[in-house]
Design an enzyme around this catalytic site. Structure first.
Site, PDB file in Angstrom:
ATOM      1  N   GLU A 278      59.178  49.172  38.444  1.00 53.00           N
ATOM      2  CA  GLU A 278      57.819  49.714  38.560  1.00 53.00           C
ATOM      3  C   GLU A 278      57.862  51.242  38.718  1.00 53.00           C
ATOM      4  O   GLU A 278      58.574  51.770  39.559  1.00 53.00           O
ATOM      5  CB  GLU A 278      57.145  49.081  39.774  1.00 53.00           C
ATOM      6  CG  GLU A 278      55.796  49.657  40.127  1.00 53.00           C
ATOM      7  CD  GLU A 278      55.276  49.113  41.455  1.00 53.00           C
ATOM      8  OE1 GLU A 278      54.071  49.208  41.702  1.00 53.00           O
ATOM      9  OE2 GLU A 278      56.102  48.598  42.246  1.00 53.00           O
ATOM     10  N   LYS A 339      48.674  47.104  35.437  1.00 53.06           N
ATOM     11  CA  LYS A 339      48.583  46.254  36.617  1.00 53.06           C
ATOM     12  C   LYS A 339      47.134  45.960  36.957  1.00 53.06           C
ATOM     13  O   LYS A 339      46.289  46.854  37.020  1.00 53.06           O
ATOM     14  CB  LYS A 339      49.277  46.932  37.803  1.00 53.06           C
ATOM     15  CG  LYS A 339      49.359  46.052  39.053  1.00 53.06           C
ATOM     16  CD  LYS A 339      50.153  46.739  40.164  1.00 53.06           C
ATOM     17  CE  LYS A 339      50.302  45.835  41.379  1.00 53.06           C
ATOM     18  NZ  LYS A 339      51.058  46.473  42.468  1.00 53.06           N
ATOM     19  N   CYS A 391      55.038  44.110  40.738  1.00 60.42           N
ATOM     20  CA  CYS A 391      55.168  44.085  42.193  1.00 60.42           C
ATOM     21  C   CYS A 391      54.351  42.962  42.826  1.00 60.42           C
ATOM     22  O   CYS A 391      54.621  41.791  42.644  1.00 60.42           O
ATOM     23  CB  CYS A 391      54.790  45.451  42.769  1.00 60.42           C
ATOM     24  SG  CYS A 391      55.269  45.668  44.508  1.00 60.42           S
TER      25      CYS A 391
END
Length: 517
Positions: A278, A339, A391
């Protein structure tokens, strides 16, 4: 004189009852702490069954509803204060929050999370007139519903859902492809409630014991079912762990070194699919030198594959809109994943009029991301359909399945450096193992500091890199097709079961209470 003596006796009785209740509060608090040993990195999966059974024993011995509420709250405080201690590292060590304020914030969060087992206790106390079987099922359904609410309300915080404790070694892990993590939570709690009733009624209650054994044998048997099928040849993969210290990650004088580390790791790889963590390069996509990306893309094409690079993405329609994104470069057309499920107070500030001041307290870069779309589809990379999650997103299994059954492989990229040397990275790895089991897919984890790992469709870690090391994990990943029952139904089956058991428990208990009076 006699009346005075009677009054003293009553006073002493009240004192004794209070002492007994305070003892129970301390006991269940310690049971909550002990429950954490059922999760990674300890993996003592029977422990939560026993600790919950003891909590339920105290619940059944409580005469007042308020007592069950406080017992549930105390158990929750033990569980969460011990289980999410890594948040202190995030807030204080890397968020620069003063120690006292960080501890206070952690206690507030744990208090909020403890309201859910407290609510479960409140509901369960109203079912005391149900038979042991009905009561056990009602407790399981109630616990699961409150746990599901915890993972849903205010964007959700499903960390330490009881079901995770059974991955990957417990026989109950066999239920994951059918009912998911919340369904396993229901089954764990049902096992604990049956165990409680079994002990309460004595060894003669053989039907309770037999039914409990049947549940676990059933989970073991489900592990031998192949819900998905391999497709094509395994693809070579490299998962890169740059091991960039969190306090150096966003320093301008360290960006060039970070870019060099990841360039070297990428160039060492001969794999068709290369994955960086990430925001591995701490720059916006339009600030990265084009020659750097072109050089890495050429290497990926030479491998007849693709490389995934984590970057912050500037939106084309505004300077103040940016995303946490993964970009692909190489043989396939360039693609991007943004995301969707952001971390509250870490990637966005909820209810800004109330909590906007926190931005000035927490020194977290880019703490106001925008959300990507929920309906993003898998990337076509290295001959595979790759479903990416970033994540915190892999904590939400019901969102992961939005890219299935099209996806053949799952990829999670993360920066668990925020957790420091705590149990957080190990718990996060266990969560990814659950996602692999639920979907019947390989899960590839590329993290900044660990734990980087290749997880097979059974939730087993095949290979991993030691935490806080700089390396590339090179291996093979098999693509899979097909859909598990969980992919088809999500949490609906578990929720339906929970609502039915809660409804039956409520009705039966109410009817029996009317008869009793």
């Amino acid at each position: 004189m006699a009346g005075s003596w009677t009054g003293s006796q009553k006073k002493q009785l009240v004192i004794n009852q209070l002492k007994n209740f305070y003892f129970k509060l301390v006991a269940v608090f310690l049971l909550g702490i002990l429950t954490v040993s059922g999760f990674a990195p300890f993996y003592w999966f029977p422990v939560p069954v026993v600790t919950l059974a003891l909590l339920f024993f105290f619940w059944r011995g409580s005469l007042k509803i308020a007592q069950t509420v406080w017992l549930g709250f105390s158990f929750g405080m033990g569980l969460f204060c011990a289980g999410v201690t890594w948040l202190y590292v995030s807030l204080h060590d890397f968020g620069a929050m003063p120690p006292a304020l960080a501890i206070f914030a952690l206690l507030i969060l744990c208090g909020y999370l403890s309201l859910f087992p407290a609510t479960c206790g409140w509901l369960v106390a109203r079912m005391r007139y149900a038979s042991p079987y009905i009561w056990a099922f009602a407790v399981a359904g109630t616990w699961m519903l409150t746990e599901w609410l915890r993972g849903t309300l205010f964007t959700g915080f499903p960390w330490l859902a009881i079901g995770y404790s059974q991955v990957p070694a417990s026989p109950l892990a066999g239920f994951a492809p059918v009912v998911g993590v919340y369904g396993i939570s229901l089954i764990v709690v049902l096992s604990a409630a049956l165990l409680c009733c079994w002990f309460e009624k004595g060894i003669a209650a053989w039907r309770l014991g037999a039914f409990l054994a049947l549940i676990w044998i059933g989970g073991f048997g489900l592990q031998f079912i192949n819900w998905t099928q391999p497709t094509g040849e395994p693809v070579t993969v490299s998962l890169l762990q740059g091991n960039i210290e969190q306090d150096l990650k966003w320093r301008e004088d360290h960006v060039e070194n970070t870019m060099s580390i990841y360039a070297d790791l990428i160039l060492e790889s001969k794999s068709r699919l290369i994955v960086t963590p990430e925001i591995s390069i701490p720059l916006f996509n339009d600030a990265v030198p084009p020659a750097y990306l072109a050089y890495l893309a050429d290497h990926a094409r030479n491998n007849n594959g693709d490389v995934l690079i984590g970057l912050a993405e500037h939106a084309e329609n505004g300077d103040n809109i940016y995303y946490n994104s993964m970009f692909s470069f190489g043989t396939s057309p360039e693609q991007v994943y943004r995301k969707h499920h952001l971390v509250p107070f870490g990637e966005f500030i909820p209810f800004k009029p109330v909590f906007g001041w926190i931005i000035n307290v927490l020194q977290i870069p880019l703490s106001d991301f925008s959300r990507g779309s929920l309906d993003q589809q898998p990337m076509q990379l290295a001959g595979q359909q790759v479903a990416i999650n970033i994540c915190y997103e892999d904590v939400f299994g019901e969102e992961i399945i939005n890219q299935l059954p099209q996806a053949t492989i799952l990829v999670n990229v993360s920066n668990d450096a925020w957790f420091g040397r705590s149990i957080g990275p190990h718990q996060h790895l266990q969560i990814s193992q659950m996602r692999a089991l639920e979907t019947g897919r390989y899960m590839l984890r590329a993290t900044n500091t660990g734990l980087t790992a290749i997880i097979d469709e059974r939730g087993k870690v095949l290979e991993q890199i030691a935490i806080f090391t700089t390396a590339g994990l090179h291996g093979n990943a098999q693509g899979f097709t097909g859909a598990t029952p969980y992919v088809k139904m999500g949490n609906y089956l578990a929720l339906l079961t929970a609502f039915i058991t809660l409804g039956i428990g409520t009705i039966v208990s109410y009817r029996n209470s009317r008869i009793a009076y």
